[in-house]
Motif scaffolding. Structure first.
Motif, PDB file in Angstrom:
ATOM      1  N   GLY B  48       0.803  -1.234   0.000  1.00 32.40           N
ATOM      2  CA  GLY B  48       0.000   0.000   0.000  1.00 32.40           C
ATOM      3  C   GLY B  48       0.824   1.266   0.000  1.00 32.40           C
ATOM      4  N   GLN B  49       2.068   1.152  -0.467  1.00 31.84           N
ATOM      5  CA  GLN B  49       2.957   2.312  -0.406  1.00 31.84           C
ATOM      6  C   GLN B  49       3.316   2.888  -1.769  1.00 31.84           C
ATOM      7  N   CYS B  50       2.712   2.360  -2.857  1.00 33.93           N
ATOM      8  CA  CYS B  50       3.112   2.879  -4.165  1.00 33.93           C
ATOM      9  C   CYS B  50       1.946   3.133  -5.114  1.00 33.93           C
ATOM     10  N   GLY B  51       0.828   2.439  -4.947  1.00 28.73           N
ATOM     11  CA  GLY B  51      -0.341   2.698  -5.787  1.00 28.73           C
ATOM     12  C   GLY B  51      -0.362   1.981  -7.129  1.00 28.73           C
ATOM     13  N   ALA B  52       0.653   1.181  -7.446  1.00 30.72           N
ATOM     14  CA  ALA B  52       0.704   0.515  -8.756  1.00 30.72           C
ATOM     15  C   ALA B  52      -0.437  -0.487  -8.935  1.00 30.72           C
ATOM     16  N   CYS B  53      -1.000  -0.949  -7.830  1.00 30.87           N
ATOM     17  CA  CYS B  53      -2.051  -1.976  -7.885  1.00 30.87           C
ATOM     18  C   CYS B  53      -3.448  -1.377  -7.846  1.00 30.87           C
ATOM     19  N   THR B  54      -3.548  -0.056  -8.038  1.00 33.96           N
ATOM     20  CA  THR B  54      -4.845   0.605  -7.882  1.00 33.96           C
ATOM     21  C   THR B  54      -5.891   0.071  -8.867  1.00 33.96           C
ATOM     22  N   VAL B  55      -7.053  -0.251  -8.331  1.00 40.29           N
ATOM     23  CA  VAL B  55      -8.221  -0.634  -9.133  1.00 40.29           C
ATOM     24  C   VAL B  55      -9.407   0.176  -8.600  1.00 40.29           C
ATOM     25  N   LEU B  56     -10.533   0.048  -9.252  1.00 39.98           N
ATOM     26  CA  LEU B  56     -11.745   0.666  -8.708  1.00 39.98           C
ATOM     27  C   LEU B  56     -12.590  -0.430  -8.079  1.00 39.98           C
ATOM     28  N   ILE B  57     -13.024  -0.203  -6.853  1.00 34.57           N
ATOM     29  CA  ILE B  57     -13.931  -1.130  -6.184  1.00 34.57           C
ATOM     30  C   ILE B  57     -15.225  -0.372  -5.919  1.00 34.57           C
ATOM     31  N   ASP B  58     -16.308  -0.860  -6.482  1.00 39.62           N
ATOM     32  CA  ASP B  58     -17.581  -0.137  -6.430  1.00 39.62           C
ATOM     33  C   ASP B  58     -17.382   1.314  -6.868  1.00 39.62           C
ATOM     34  N   GLY B  59     -16.569   1.502  -7.886  1.00 39.74           N
ATOM     35  CA  GLY B  59     -16.378   2.827  -8.469  1.00 39.74           C
ATOM     36  C   GLY B  59     -15.367   3.703  -7.769  1.00 39.74           C
ATOM     37  N   ARG B  60     -14.837   3.231  -6.627  1.00 39.04           N
ATOM     38  CA  ARG B  60     -13.859   4.046  -5.909  1.00 39.04           C
ATOM     39  C   ARG B  60     -12.478   3.403  -6.010  1.00 39.04           C
ATOM     40  N   ARG B 149      -2.090  17.165  -8.542  1.00 41.47           N
ATOM     41  CA  ARG B 149      -0.867  16.569  -7.990  1.00 41.47           C
ATOM     42  C   ARG B 149      -1.117  15.976  -6.610  1.00 41.47           C
ATOM     43  N   GLU B 150      -1.824  16.727  -5.765  1.00 42.95           N
ATOM     44  CA  GLU B 150      -2.096  16.211  -4.422  1.00 42.95           C
ATOM     45  C   GLU B 150      -2.951  14.947  -4.506  1.00 42.95           C
ATOM     46  N   ARG B 151      -3.975  14.982  -5.306  1.00 41.81           N
ATOM     47  CA  ARG B 151      -4.898  13.839  -5.364  1.00 41.81           C
ATOM     48  C   ARG B 151      -4.252  12.614  -5.992  1.00 41.81           C
ATOM     49  N   MET B 152      -3.266  12.828  -6.855  1.00 39.97           N
ATOM     50  CA  MET B 152      -2.591  11.697  -7.505  1.00 39.97           C
ATOM     51  C   MET B 152      -1.378  11.205  -6.696  1.00 39.97           C
ATOM     52  N   SER B 153      -1.127  11.795  -5.549  1.00 42.33           N
ATOM     53  CA  SER B 153       0.132  11.514  -4.840  1.00 42.33           C
ATOM     54  C   SER B 153       0.242  10.095  -4.298  1.00 42.33           C
ATOM     55  N   GLY B 154      -0.857   9.368  -4.258  1.00 38.78           N
ATOM     56  CA  GLY B 154      -0.770   7.978  -3.820  1.00 38.78           C
ATOM     57  C   GLY B 154      -0.255   7.042  -4.896  1.00 38.78           C
ATOM     58  N   ASN B 155       0.111   7.599  -6.041  1.00 39.33           N
ATOM     59  CA  ASN B 155       0.656   6.790  -7.132  1.00 39.33           C
ATOM     60  C   ASN B 155       2.072   7.239  -7.439  1.00 39.33           C
ATOM     61  N   LEU B 156       3.033   6.463  -6.948  1.00 37.88           N
ATOM     62  CA  LEU B 156       4.429   6.823  -7.185  1.00 37.88           C
ATOM     63  C   LEU B 156       4.840   6.416  -8.598  1.00 37.88           C
ATOM     64  N   CYS B 157       5.732   7.207  -9.168  1.00 37.42           N
ATOM     65  CA  CYS B 157       6.308   6.894 -10.477  1.00 37.42           C
ATOM     66  C   CYS B 157       7.798   7.123 -10.372  1.00 37.42           C
ATOM     67  N   ARG B 158       8.592   6.060 -10.474  1.00 35.32           N
ATOM     68  CA  ARG B 158      10.023   6.231 -10.293  1.00 35.32           C
ATOM     69  C   ARG B 158      10.699   6.802 -11.531  1.00 35.32           C
TER      70      ARG B 158
END
Lengths: 330, 187, 714
Positions: B48-60, B149-158
């Motif tokens: 839960g520290q990089c966001g690469a696995c982000t999916v939508l669950i019930d639209g969120r 930028r703030e809202r996307m900050s849970g998705n790191l990009c190296r």
């Protein structure tokens, strides 16, 4: 991760019965902390009882103008709720300052209060840690402790509580409600986290097997003018190195009411009562704010590398209270 | 076969129902990748520290690495594989492609799913940590570059594709609101 | 059929036009598969077990209880693992990393050393078994504390691709003749690549051939070293690496591939080994911490008489690796006395390795910060100072430059950044709680090439296929090579298919040292040119196509000796809140001279990405190691910070015309020059904002706070 049983709770009493029968079972809400700790081996539950579908997901204005927040309300729903934003803006700000959008969508209020420290010694089972394994020692005291506690710690543990939300709730005198197999109970958040002493593994006053059902915020008109400021080592998506939740009511340049709590300085959100006492009835000046912060921080016992937190918190108190006072004056 | 430590479940992913038996330890991320052969969701940290696995669950948007698969039963899961409409890319995907909002591509599915979530959260009027005034009376915050930028900050990009990612989110957000106006649909 | 090159297409050059990535659609739809995502029937899952002690020996591995656990197939360790060869020099001129040659003896030279591999039917079973496995150690005292003045410091004989020490001119005499002297110590911390995709490999035996699906920066490299380790014919090993989730220097031959091959050999079924994020911190290399002393002596107008740069870095007890920080100035600035030297200290830590702009990244922080200090002392504008010290030949080598457009970068950058309006005095500008400042720094990076082979085929359907063992680790190489092939073949890029990441395509350079695209484009150009000429003579293409192969070894050898580098001018504006210690970068501009830009879209992304690494390096990145325990603390992406979205403002990169008529390929890499000087530009801007010099990275809030509380330089 060891194998475990899993079931969904459909009612509170059923959920409680499972934990009553199996002390190694755990409740799971959003899982954002628990699943991580299970992966790292810190938590090894025998069974998970999923409480996310329990009917505890409402936010309601109480008759006296406070708020009752259900335990399974997600962080996102809490921060987006108009009554939270209107009555306790610092609480919305604190929640929004925590974690990431994804994690806030998953994490619940109850889970947030029960999250464990992010001390890197605690989360690494190859290292000693009194909180995880009593009696093994606290390597952070001599080791990497730049983000460890300056208040209320002991030689047995210097970890800090990671919650942002909890800091704002503490400032606003939140009361935690819970259920046990023996009946309901409640504890002010101020007494919810136990002193560290020589038992850092005992973290909360929650009875064994208890389920948090909600948090109640008493009415606090002062909270309508409140603010949460968080400092961290990057601009977002990081735990605090110091934070302040503050509310201020100034009339005729006299402080009528003030609420002040600090984050990332202790094993619990730190209510700054000494500072509040020093300020109440006095002038709303930068000098008074600084003196009040000093009064609170007089008890600080910094380690080798975290003395900067004393300065940081002092400066944050002055900055945030000054901003609030300025807005009050307008 | 179900056992005390596994369960037979039905996962609804991109509108398709999948029946499978999962070890309770299996995260949604591992179920998608290892069991359903939906490898678009990435494992960058598994914590839960990089966001690469982000999916939508019930639209969120949610991080699927901290979501147990067994606990995701009964919920609508949307992954990167479900974003496009046939050959037609989702506006966020198209903007990422056109503006080079990625380099190695490993964080990309998570960035795109997160961006779809961000646009919906913003449309719902949610404030963020950089919203000047969070009180409802202040109205919904404009989707400025800082807000994105703030809202996307849970998705790191190296690789450091942040600049074009933020541009792509802005472009897609604009395109989407225009599309909504054209079709007369409510946001 | 008969094919001819298209005369209309010949007029349209693809190189220099912005093209989206040829694999872009696959990457935005999730269709692109990375190494850990290729399915295999009967796949078993391996989980590495790493040492928890920092030094000692493995006394015993309690495998039996673990073998009794559900699904567990094998426990490999030094007592039972296949023996492999490690006494050889690989294609990059160095022996294999001992940490990759797993399970050969009981020695534990650092915390996080691989001691076992647990293989099971599912990854959940493998993980639980690996965490349950009890390993007993005989622990020995360790030393992991890196610091200036470490008693074990020594001067290495060589520093890899650079000379360890260059001492030209009389230092003391030149110092005595200098009107102004800057003498300062700078430090940079341990930094980790942390590519988003953790290292992953799956190995299987297929009809007597070893096949490995991997995530690497060079499949020739990995295949050839695996062949040597397992004593196989080079043709008996095939390594594929189609999509790679970032590398930055870390994705070479590592423990995961070797362990996977061992397990696949023992079990005779496919085995996949994926590192956890924590494991990446101790198994995949990192950038050593440095302590750098820089002494600059100059005339009153800033003309350098002395450039002395001495760098101390760390290495392990099992292998020597030098972070060549002091080499940064050898091709940048002339001085009467030009002394650049390296020292090493051996610690009980993993072996460092190349990380994006090795040497130049930390070295430029020290040197370009010192230049800024010199500009301040001399009262000379920092850009004027650099222009004043512009050499006409290599300052150390005496060789002519291939092309050197550093001054043009500064001129263009100054114009676009608005440098002319800058008041040089520090601590004067304020925006609310923020103090504002601007800073600049120079960048340079070597432009080299390595021998490569390529095959270009004219297909019967009128398309062309390029086969080369290149790696696209996010650089856009696949797309750039498509454009290079298309232009050479004089066809539209849509008719060219570039296949990469397969060692069966023949030996080629790795994606590293900013040399990948230059090296591969060279090989493709030779083959494509010959194919075009052949087709011009006889356009008949048989069903199997017409294939031309090339090898650049000879062409590289014939290249004239010159100083070949890319250059750049970095500009940053920062905001500093001295009450909280927060530093925010508000904007950044980098203007580069980097040869022929093949694809402006992806080149810009790479340069901007490098500059963002500079922001991270300046403000965030730092791995922590507990001295008493000898192991990392917070080895994950919550403990090890690099810049998130919110840390990155508008960052702009552009370039000036940069041609070297003598260079047959005239492409320079853009993967590394973007980070060089970037951290210095940020640190110099922090000084301009606050008046405080930060000589220790990262510039954390606590350091800013302490500097302003104590009113001294940090």
């Amino acid at each position: 991760m060891r194998e475990f049983g899993y079931q969904r709770a459909s009612d509170v009493s059923g959920a409680l019965a499972v934990l009553d029968a199996d002390p190694d079972a755990r409740f799971i809400g959003g899982g954002t902390n628990l699943v991580d700790l299970m992966k790292t081996g810190v938590e090894r539950p025998s069974r998970l009882v999923d409480v996310r579908e329990l009917p505890l997901d409402e936010i309601a204005v109480t008759r006296d103008g406070g708020l009752r927040i259900g335990a399974t309300v997600t962080n996102s729903d809490l921060a987006a709720h108009p009554e939270v934003r209107r009555r306790y803006p610092a609480l919305a700000q604190a929640v929004l300052a925590g974690a990431s959008g994804q994690l806030r969508n998953m994490a619940t209020v109850g889970g947030n209060l029960l999250q464990r420290t992010r001390c890197a010694y605690f989360t690494d089972v190859t290292k000693p840690c009194n909180k995880r394994e009593p009696g093994t020692g606290c390597p952070a005291v001599e080791g990497e402790h730049r983000n460890h506690a300056i208040l209320g710690a002991s030689g047995h543990c210097v970890a800090v509580h990671p919650s942002d939300m909890g800091v704002a709730l503490t400032a606003f005198d939140a009361v935690v409600s819970y259920e046990t197999a023996q009946g309901p109970g409640e504890t002010p958040l101020a007494d919810f986290y136990l002193p560290v002493g020589d038992t850092p593994h005992r973290e909360t006053a929650l009875p064994p097997g208890a389920l948090i059902t909600g948090v109640t915020l008493p009415p606090a008109p002062v909270a309508a003018r409140s603010r949460y400021r968080k400092v961290r080592e990057r601009a977002s998506y990081a735990f605090a190195i110091g934070s302040v939740a503050a509310a201020l009511d100034v009339r005729d340049n006299v402080v009528r009411d003030v609420r002040l709590a600090f984050g990332a300085v202790a094993s619990r959100p730190w209510r700054a009562r000494a500072a509040e006492r020093a300020l109440t009835g006095g002038p709303a000046t930068a000098e008074a704010f600084a003196a009040a912060a000093d009064a609170e921080l007089a008890a600080a016992e910094p380690l080798r590398d975290n003395g900067y937190k004393v300065t940081l918190i002092r400066n944050l108190v002055v900055a945030v209270l000054s901003e609030l006072a300025e807005e009050d004056a307008r | 076969m179900a056992s005390p430590t596994s369960s037979a479940i039905t996962l609804t992913v991109n509108g398709d129902k999948h029946e499978l038996t999962v070890d309770h330890r299996t995260t949604l991320l591992d179920a998608l990748r290892e069991r359903l052969d939906l490898t678009g969701s990435k494992k960058g940290c598994d914590q839960g520290q990089c966001g690469a696995c982000t999916v939508l669950i019930d639209g969120r948007r949610a991080v699927s690495c901290l979501q147990l698969a067994v606990a995701a039963e009964g919920r609508e899961i949307t992954t990167i594989e479900g974003m496009a409409d046939g050959e037609e890319l989702h506006p966020v995907q198209q903007a990422f492609l056109d503006l080079d909002g990625f380099q190695c591509g490993y964080c990309t599915p998570g960035q795109i799913c997160s961006a779809v979530g961000v646009i919906a959260e913003h449309a719902a009027g949610w404030p963020s940590a950089v919203t000047e005034d969070v009180r409802p009376e202040a109205g919904p915050p404009p989707l400025t570059p800082d807000e994105i930028r703030e809202r996307m900050s849970g998705n790191l990009c190296r690789c450091g594709a942040y600049v074009s990612i933020a541009q792509a989110v802005a472009r897609a957000a604009g395109a989407e609101s225009e599309a909504v106006r054209e079709t007369g649909e409510a946001a | 059929m008969t094919t001819t090159t298209d005369p209309a297409a010949a007029a349209v050059r693809s190189i220099g036009t912005a093209r989206t990535r040829v694999e872009g659609r696959d990457k935005v739809t999730g269709a692109a598969r990375y190494a850990g995502e290729i399915p295999f029937a009967e796949l078993a899952h391996g989980w590495l077990v790493l040492s928890t002690v920092a030094r000692g020996r493995v006394r015993s591995v309690e495998a039996d209880p673990v073998l009794a656990m559900p699904g567990v197939l094998a426990v490999l360790h030094h007592g039972n693992a296949p023996r492999v060869e490690s006494d050889f020099v690989g294609m990059l001129g160095v022996p294999p990393d001992p940490a990759a040659v797993v399970f050969q003896d009981d020695r534990v030279p650092h915390a996080g050393w691989p001691v076992a591999l647990v293989v099971a039917e599912t990854s959940e079973q493998a993980r639980e078994a690996a965490e349950t496995l009890v390993v007993h150690y005989d622990q020995e005292p360790h030393d992991v504390a890196f610091s200036a003045g470490h008693p074990g410091a020594y001067a290495p004989e060589s520093a890899g691709y650079a000379e360890a020490a260059v001492e030209k001119g009389d230092l003391e005499a030149a110092l005595a003749a200098s009107s102004v002297v800057v003498d300062a110590e700078y430090t940079t911390p341990e930094e980790h690549h942390n590519a988003m995709e953790p290292h992953a490999a799956a190995a299987r035996w297929d009809g007597g051939r070893l096949e490995v699906v991997d995530s690497n920066q060079g499949s020739t490299w990995v295949a050839s070293e695996l062949a040597q380790m397992f004593s196989l014919d080079p043709g008996a090993v095939r390594v594929r690496s189609e999509h790679v989730g970032g590398g930055f220097g870390s994705k070479g031959v590592r423990a995961h591939q070797v362990a996977a091959v061992m397990a696949a050999t023992v079990l005779q079924r496919p085995v996949r080994v994926v590192m956890t994020r924590r494991q990446v911190f101790s198994l995949a290399g990192y950038r050593s911490p440095t302590v750098q002393r820089v002494r600059l002596g100059a005339d009153a107008d800033g003309r350098l008489r002395v450039l002395e740069h001495r760098s101390l870095s760390a290495t392990s007890t099992v292998r020597e690796f030098v972070e060549t920080s002091a080499a940064a100035g050898r091709a940048l600035y002339p001085a009467d006395a030009h002394h650049t030297t390296h020292e090493l200290v051996r610690l009980d830590v993993p072996t460092p390795t190349w990380m994006r702009a090795p040497g130049e990244a930390p070295g430029s922080f020290a040197l370009e910060s010192a230049l800024d200090e010199l500009a301040e002392k001399c009262g000379v504008d920092p850009i004027a100072l650099r222009t004043r010290n512009e050499p006409d030949r290599g300052p150390v080598s005496g060789l002519p430059f291939g092309s050197r457009n550093l001054v043009a970068c500064f001129e263009e950058g100054a114009r676009r950044f608005g440098w002319a309006d800058r008041d040089p005095r520090p601590g004067l500008r304020r925006d609310g709680r923020w103090l504002l400042g601007t800073g600049t720094a120079a960048a340079s990076f070597h432009a080299g090439a390595g021998p490569s082979t390529a095959a270009v085929t004219a297909e019967a359907d009128g398309t062309f296929t390029v086969r080369i063992t290149a790696a696209d680790i996010g650089t856009g190489a696949r797309t750039a090579l498509t454009l290079v092939a298309a232009d050479t073949l004089e066809v539209a890029p849509e008719r060219v298919r570039v296949r990469i990441g397969d060692s069966d395509f023949g030996p080629a350079m790795i994606a590293g040292g900013s040399m990948g695209t230059r090296s591969w484009a060279w090989a493709i150009t030779i083959a494509a040119r010959e194919l075009r000429e052949r087709l011009a003579l006889d356009g008949t293409v048989p069903p199997e196509g017409v294939t031309v192969r090339s090898d650049t070894t000879e062409a590289l050898g014939a290249l004239s000796q010159k100083e070949r580098h890319s250059y750049g001018a970095q500009f940053a504006e920062v905001a500093v809140d001295t009450a909280t210690g927060e530093v925010r970068v508000r904007r950044m501009l980098g203007i580069f001279a980097a040869g022929r830009i093949v694809n402006p879209l992806t080149a810009r992304s790479q340069l901007v990405g490098g500059m963002i690494w500079g922001i991270s390096m300046a403000l965030h990145e730092e791995a922590a190691r507990d001295r008493n325990l000898g192991s990392h603390v917070g080895a994950d992406l919550a403990g090890y910070h690099f810049a998130a979205h919110a840390d990155v403002p508008a960052v702009e990169a552009d370039w000036v015309d940069d041609q070297d008529p003598d260079d047959p390929i005239d492409i320079k890499g853009v993967g590394e020059v973007g980070i060089v000087g970037a951290a210095a530009a940020v640190a110099n801007a922090v000084w301009h904002a606050t008046g405080v010099r930060h000589r220790h990275l990262p510039i954390r809030p606590d350091r800013v706070l302490l500097a302003h509380t104590g009113a001294h330089d940090a």
